[in-house]
Design a protein around this motif. Structure first.
Motif, PDB file in Angstrom:
ATOM      1  N   GLY A 355       0.944  -1.220   0.061  1.00 25.80           N
ATOM      2  CA  GLY A 355      -0.028  -0.038  -0.127  1.00 25.80           C
ATOM      3  C   GLY A 355       0.815   1.263  -0.102  1.00 25.80           C
ATOM      4  N   ARG A 356       1.792   1.174   0.624  1.00 29.20           N
ATOM      5  CA  ARG A 356       2.711   2.288   0.716  1.00 29.20           C
ATOM      6  C   ARG A 356       3.568   2.706  -0.436  1.00 29.20           C
ATOM      7  NH1 ARG A 356       7.383   2.156   5.366  1.00 29.20           N
ATOM      8  NH2 ARG A 356       8.091   0.455   3.776  1.00 29.20           N
ATOM      9  N   THR A 357       3.911   1.547  -1.197  1.00 33.67           N
ATOM     10  CA  THR A 357       4.384   1.824  -2.595  1.00 33.67           C
ATOM     11  C   THR A 357       3.305   2.203  -3.480  1.00 33.67           C
ATOM     12  OG1 THR A 357       5.885  -0.079  -2.244  1.00 33.67           O
ATOM     13  CG2 THR A 357       5.590   0.354  -4.577  1.00 33.67           C
ATOM     14  N   LEU A 358       2.176   1.783  -3.562  1.00 28.75           N
ATOM     15  CA  LEU A 358       1.074   2.527  -4.483  1.00 28.75           C
ATOM     16  C   LEU A 358       1.034   3.683  -4.112  1.00 28.75           C
ATOM     17  CD1 LEU A 358      -1.194  -0.873  -4.359  1.00 28.75           C
ATOM     18  CD2 LEU A 358      -0.232   0.166  -6.417  1.00 28.75           C
ATOM     19  N   TYR A 359       0.862   4.153  -2.572  1.00 26.66           N
ATOM     20  CA  TYR A 359       0.697   5.681  -2.452  1.00 26.66           C
ATOM     21  C   TYR A 359       1.694   6.181  -3.067  1.00 26.66           C
ATOM     22  CZ  TYR A 359       0.166   9.674   0.545  1.00 26.66           C
ATOM     23  OH  TYR A 359       0.078  10.950   0.727  1.00 26.66           O
ATOM     24  N   ASN A 360       2.841   5.972  -3.048  1.00 27.31           N
ATOM     25  CA  ASN A 360       4.491   6.528  -3.526  1.00 27.31           C
ATOM     26  C   ASN A 360       4.221   6.906  -5.009  1.00 27.31           C
ATOM     27  OD1 ASN A 360       5.562   7.063  -1.284  1.00 27.31           O
ATOM     28  ND2 ASN A 360       6.383   5.358  -0.980  1.00 27.31           N
ATOM     29  N   MET A 363      -1.144   5.843  -6.963  1.00 21.97           N
ATOM     30  CA  MET A 363      -2.532   5.024  -6.906  1.00 21.97           C
ATOM     31  C   MET A 363      -3.105   5.186  -5.785  1.00 21.97           C
ATOM     32  SD  MET A 363      -0.257   2.368  -9.277  1.00 21.97           S
ATOM     33  CE  MET A 363      -1.507   1.392  -9.697  1.00 21.97           C
ATOM     34  N   TYR A 364      -3.727   6.024  -5.591  1.00 21.90           N
ATOM     35  CA  TYR A 364      -4.496   6.024  -4.073  1.00 21.90           C
ATOM     36  C   TYR A 364      -5.652   5.014  -3.915  1.00 21.90           C
ATOM     37  CZ  TYR A 364      -1.872  10.544  -4.489  1.00 21.90           C
ATOM     38  OH  TYR A 364      -0.803  11.371  -4.548  1.00 21.90           O
ATOM     39  N   GLU A 365      -6.616   4.952  -4.907  1.00 22.69           N
ATOM     40  CA  GLU A 365      -7.564   3.891  -4.597  1.00 22.69           C
ATOM     41  C   GLU A 365      -6.908   2.588  -4.403  1.00 22.69           C
ATOM     42  OE1 GLU A 365     -10.609   3.924  -7.437  1.00 22.69           O
ATOM     43  OE2 GLU A 365     -11.317   5.968  -6.905  1.00 22.69           O
ATOM     44  N   GLU A 366      -5.916   2.243  -5.204  1.00 20.86           N
ATOM     45  CA  GLU A 366      -5.474   0.857  -4.992  1.00 20.86           C
ATOM     46  C   GLU A 366      -4.658   0.705  -3.558  1.00 20.86           C
ATOM     47  OE1 GLU A 366      -5.141   2.917  -7.499  1.00 20.86           O
ATOM     48  OE2 GLU A 366      -5.768   1.790  -9.309  1.00 20.86           O
ATOM     49  N   ALA A 367      -4.099   1.788  -3.139  1.00 18.45           N
ATOM     50  CA  ALA A 367      -3.296   1.800  -1.967  1.00 18.45           C
ATOM     51  C   ALA A 367      -4.426   1.387  -0.843  1.00 18.45           C
ATOM     52  CB  ALA A 367      -2.780   3.026  -1.541  1.00 18.45           C
ATOM     53  N   ILE A 368      -5.517   2.097  -0.916  1.00 18.04           N
ATOM     54  CA  ILE A 368      -6.718   1.926  -0.063  1.00 18.04           C
ATOM     55  C   ILE A 368      -7.111   0.481   0.087  1.00 18.04           C
ATOM     56  CG2 ILE A 368      -9.210   2.475   0.538  1.00 18.04           C
ATOM     57  CD1 ILE A 368      -8.536   5.097  -0.533  1.00 18.04           C
ATOM     58  N   TYR A 384      -0.777   1.812   9.998  1.00 22.39           N
ATOM     59  CA  TYR A 384      -1.520   1.547   9.175  1.00 22.39           C
ATOM     60  C   TYR A 384      -2.926   2.539   8.907  1.00 22.39           C
ATOM     61  CZ  TYR A 384       0.344  -3.275   9.554  1.00 22.39           C
ATOM     62  OH  TYR A 384       1.148  -4.411   9.527  1.00 22.39           O
ATOM     63  N   TYR A 385      -3.434   2.734  10.167  1.00 17.33           N
ATOM     64  CA  TYR A 385      -4.475   3.869   9.839  1.00 17.33           C
ATOM     65  C   TYR A 385      -3.910   5.270   9.607  1.00 17.33           C
ATOM     66  CZ  TYR A 385      -8.296   1.283  12.276  1.00 17.33           C
ATOM     67  OH  TYR A 385      -9.103   0.244  12.696  1.00 17.33           O
ATOM     68  N   LEU A 386      -2.801   5.456   9.964  1.00 22.07           N
ATOM     69  CA  LEU A 386      -2.071   6.944   9.339  1.00 22.07           C
ATOM     70  C   LEU A 386      -1.776   6.939   8.050  1.00 22.07           C
ATOM     71  CD1 LEU A 386      -1.127   9.624  10.042  1.00 22.07           C
ATOM     72  CD2 LEU A 386       0.947   8.466  10.783  1.00 22.07           C
ATOM     73  N   LEU A 387      -1.262   5.783   7.284  1.00 22.72           N
ATOM     74  CA  LEU A 387      -0.895   5.891   6.010  1.00 22.72           C
ATOM     75  C   LEU A 387      -2.463   5.734   5.192  1.00 22.72           C
ATOM     76  CD1 LEU A 387       0.847   5.762   3.456  1.00 22.72           C
ATOM     77  CD2 LEU A 387       1.158   3.485   3.820  1.00 22.72           C
ATOM     78  N   LEU A 388      -3.413   4.843   5.619  1.00 16.00           N
ATOM     79  CA  LEU A 388      -4.685   4.901   5.162  1.00 16.00           C
ATOM     80  C   LEU A 388      -5.345   6.175   5.191  1.00 16.00           C
ATOM     81  CD1 LEU A 388      -7.097   3.179   4.085  1.00 16.00           C
ATOM     82  CD2 LEU A 388      -7.857   2.831   6.201  1.00 16.00           C
ATOM     83  N   ALA A 389      -4.938   6.852   6.129  1.00 16.85           N
ATOM     84  CA  ALA A 389      -5.913   8.193   5.904  1.00 16.85           C
ATOM     85  C   ALA A 389      -5.216   9.254   5.320  1.00 16.85           C
ATOM     86  CB  ALA A 389      -5.657   9.051   7.431  1.00 16.85           C
ATOM     87  N   GLU A 392      -6.534   8.273   1.681  1.00 21.76           N
ATOM     88  CA  GLU A 392      -7.913   8.738   1.753  1.00 21.76           C
ATOM     89  C   GLU A 392      -8.108  10.237   1.356  1.00 21.76           C
ATOM     90  OE1 GLU A 392     -10.099   5.329   4.416  1.00 21.76           O
ATOM     91  OE2 GLU A 392      -9.247   7.024   5.521  1.00 21.76           O
ATOM     92  N   SER A 393      -7.080  10.936   2.162  1.00 21.03           N
ATOM     93  CA  SER A 393      -7.220  12.502   2.103  1.00 21.03           C
ATOM     94  C   SER A 393      -7.125  12.932   0.681  1.00 21.03           C
ATOM     95  CB  SER A 393      -6.207  12.994   3.028  1.00 21.03           C
ATOM     96  OG  SER A 393      -4.765  12.635   2.766  1.00 21.03           O
ATOM     97  N   LYS A 394      -6.310  11.884  -0.281  1.00 19.27           N
ATOM     98  CA  LYS A 394      -5.936  12.591  -1.690  1.00 19.27           C
ATOM     99  C   LYS A 394      -7.366  12.364  -2.549  1.00 19.27           C
ATOM    100  CE  LYS A 394      -1.520  12.744  -1.323  1.00 19.27           C
ATOM    101  NZ  LYS A 394      -0.821  14.012  -1.336  1.00 19.27           N
ATOM    102  N   LEU A 395      -8.597  11.599  -1.996  1.00 23.70           N
ATOM    103  CA  LEU A 395      -9.646  11.510  -2.753  1.00 23.70           C
ATOM    104  C   LEU A 395     -10.762  12.402  -2.110  1.00 23.70           C
ATOM    105  CD1 LEU A 395      -8.941   7.765  -3.226  1.00 23.70           C
ATOM    106  CD2 LEU A 395      -8.388   9.526  -4.779  1.00 23.70           C
ATOM    107  N   PRO A 396     -11.338  13.168  -2.919  1.00 25.99           N
ATOM    108  CA  PRO A 396     -12.513  13.915  -2.490  1.00 25.99           C
ATOM    109  C   PRO A 396     -13.418  13.093  -1.802  1.00 25.99           C
ATOM    110  CG  PRO A 396     -12.048  14.660  -4.642  1.00 25.99           C
ATOM    111  CD  PRO A 396     -11.122  13.423  -4.293  1.00 25.99           C
ATOM    112  N   ALA A 397     -13.995  11.979  -2.380  1.00 29.45           N
ATOM    113  CA  ALA A 397     -15.012  11.299  -1.774  1.00 29.45           C
ATOM    114  C   ALA A 397     -15.033  10.537  -0.478  1.00 29.45           C
ATOM    115  CB  ALA A 397     -15.450   9.935  -2.639  1.00 29.45           C
TER     116      ALA A 397
END
Length: 485
Positions: A355-360, A363-368, A384-389, A392-397
């Protein structure tokens, strides 16, 4: 007065009447027996080959071809096939429950096209199942079955000489806007023989909709010369029913939320693992009509509940509706379930790193998806919760969900400045400057040398207008969770 011999009417009477017993269907060589407990189907016996449990388990990929070809070897005297396979370690209880649900649904849908079959319901005691009952959404089966069946002239005959009046709107979320408009006309009782078919409806569609309303228990019917409720009473009743419906859906949302961490995406949408694209899309839009945030504006002061559930439903749909994402997700689900706590922790850490790699990579939806799976495997992990947040903060929904997960991370590690920084930047991007300042100051209280928090706070204090998540978008994820020197 004409009667109708159809599965829709029988399911209405059994489900809404909370009845227990056996429903039998016979037509030519086809014979099926459905067993209900308090309106809910628990099993079916059918001589249709494609509806037998072995066929269903193979179709759902719960058993291998070799097992399917030698299915007779697993049959035990006085013991159902599913129970034999479960006790033999061939399938899990959850696999059996999913297969039974699929089998019942398919067997019921298979008889919606027939108005000439022999149907009979016999009240009788049904022994409870040893395992958890299969889940079959009867209102959904009624809706889906009626929409895909061929029109039959018996429908028009059935409503001839009858009055129809609105009873409730509990299942109105199944309806299109045009169908809802038609349903509203029955707020006052209508004599069907005197009622003009609306311009946008063909004669067939009109009577099909009317039958759908009746089978979903949303209208009452009576003979044309019988008394019926006055208009003002119907109007007041309708208002009360609308409120009752909203309250019922809120309770449903609470139940769904409590199971989000344990349900997979297929279970969340209510489809089987071999569901096609059309079935997945239909299931999603049925849920969207029911749980979309716009339907709760007058019912909830705090939208966090509905937003979290609806976002989860949307993520499930987006994942399963795209072939590549679905294939990747299916591979995750195939992982063995009998694992030690250490095994699950290691697997969760792998999901987290992915998930961290996808975030970097942006690819935010995939990371979630990967981070949610990490939390399913190992709960209560602040990182985990911190990176998930962050994702999620990158996506308006997902902004509301991001706020909740930042708060979870802060609650678990109140000494970690990164949670306060992330939440402060989220608030800053949303124009909530007072909240943003509070959390940025807290981050600096914990870590006075936190450069990013100081820069954001200085910018805020200068009164510069924020037009997005500028600070958050610039966050260096490689340094996340590392305390500044």
């Amino acid at each position: 007065m004409s009667s109708i011999n159809h599965i829709g009417v029988f399911l209405k009477e059994i489900f809404f009447g909370n009845r227990t017993g056996r429903l039998s269907f016979k037509r030519q060589e086809v014979e099926k027996h459905f067993f209900f407990v308090k309106g809910k189907p628990i099993k079916v016996m059918t001589n249709v080959r494609s509806e037998r449990l072995g066929e269903i388990l193979f179709k759902l990929q719960k058993i291998q071809a070799q097992t399917f070809n030698n299915i007779e070897d697993f049959i035990q005297v006085n013991q159902p096939l599913g129970e034999s396979l479960k006790r033999g370690g061939v399938i899990k209880e959850s696999d059996l429950r999913e297969a039974l649900s699929f089998q019942i649904r398919e067997a019921l849908l298979g008889i919606f096209s027939y108005f000439d079959g022999e149907l009979n319901f016999q009240e009788k005691e049904i022994p409870p199942l040893a395992e958890e009952m299969p889940v079959v959404d009867i209102p959904f089966v009624i809706d889906y079955g009626l929409r895909r069946m061929k029109y039959d002239s018996n429908l028009q005959k059935y409503f001839s000489g009858r009055k129809v009046v609105l009873k409730n709107i509990r299942y109105a979320y199944f309806l299109t806007e045009e169908e809802k408009t038609l349903l509203e006309r029955f707020s006052t009782a209508q004599v069907i023989d005197r009622m003009a078919v609306p311009a946008r409806f063909s004669n067939e569609n009109f009577f099909r909709c009317l039958y759908l309303f009746y089978c979903l228990d949303m209208v009452e019917i009576s003979t044309a010369d019988s008394s019926y409720k006055k208009d003002d009473y119907a109007s007041e009743s309708r208002k009360k029913l609308e409120l009752d419906e909203l309250e019922a859906r809120i309770e449903e949302l609470k139940e769904i939320k409590s199971q989000l961490r344990t349900r997979n995406y297929y279970e969340l949408l209510g489809v089987s693992r071999v569901a096609n694209e059309e079935e997945i899309k239909r299931a999603y839009f049925n849920l969207a009509r029911k749980y979309h945030p716009d339907r709760f504006n007058a019912a909830l002061a705090d939208h966090s509940l509905v937003n979290e559930v609806f976002n989860a439903i949307t993520t499930a749909y987006r994942t399963l509706s795209e072939p590549d994402k679905r294939k990747q997700y299916d591979q995750q689900l195939m992982a063995p379930s009998q694992e030690t706590a250490d095994d699950l922790a290691k697997k969760a850490e792998i999901k987290y790193r992915q998930g961290r790699t996808l975030y970097n990579q942006g690819m935010y939806e995939e990371a979630i998806i990967f981070l949610e799976e990490a939390l399913r495997l190992k709960k209560a992990k602040a990182d985990y919760y911190l990176l998930l947040a962050m994702a999620e903060s990158k996506l308006p929904a997902y902004k509301k969900k991001a706020e909740e997960d930042f708060l979870r991370a802060i609650e678990m590690e109140p000494w970690n400045a990164e949670g306060y920084v992330g939440l402060g930047l989220l608030y800053l991007g949303e124009g909530l400057k007072v909240r943003a300042k509070k959390h940025l100051l807290k981050a600096l209280e914990i870590d006075p040398d936190h450069n990013q928090a100081r820069a954001a706070l200085e910018e805020l204090e200068k009164g510069e207008k924020k037009t997005g998540l500028k600070g958050l978008m610039g966050l260096d994820i490689s340094k996340l969770f590392k305390k500044n020197k």
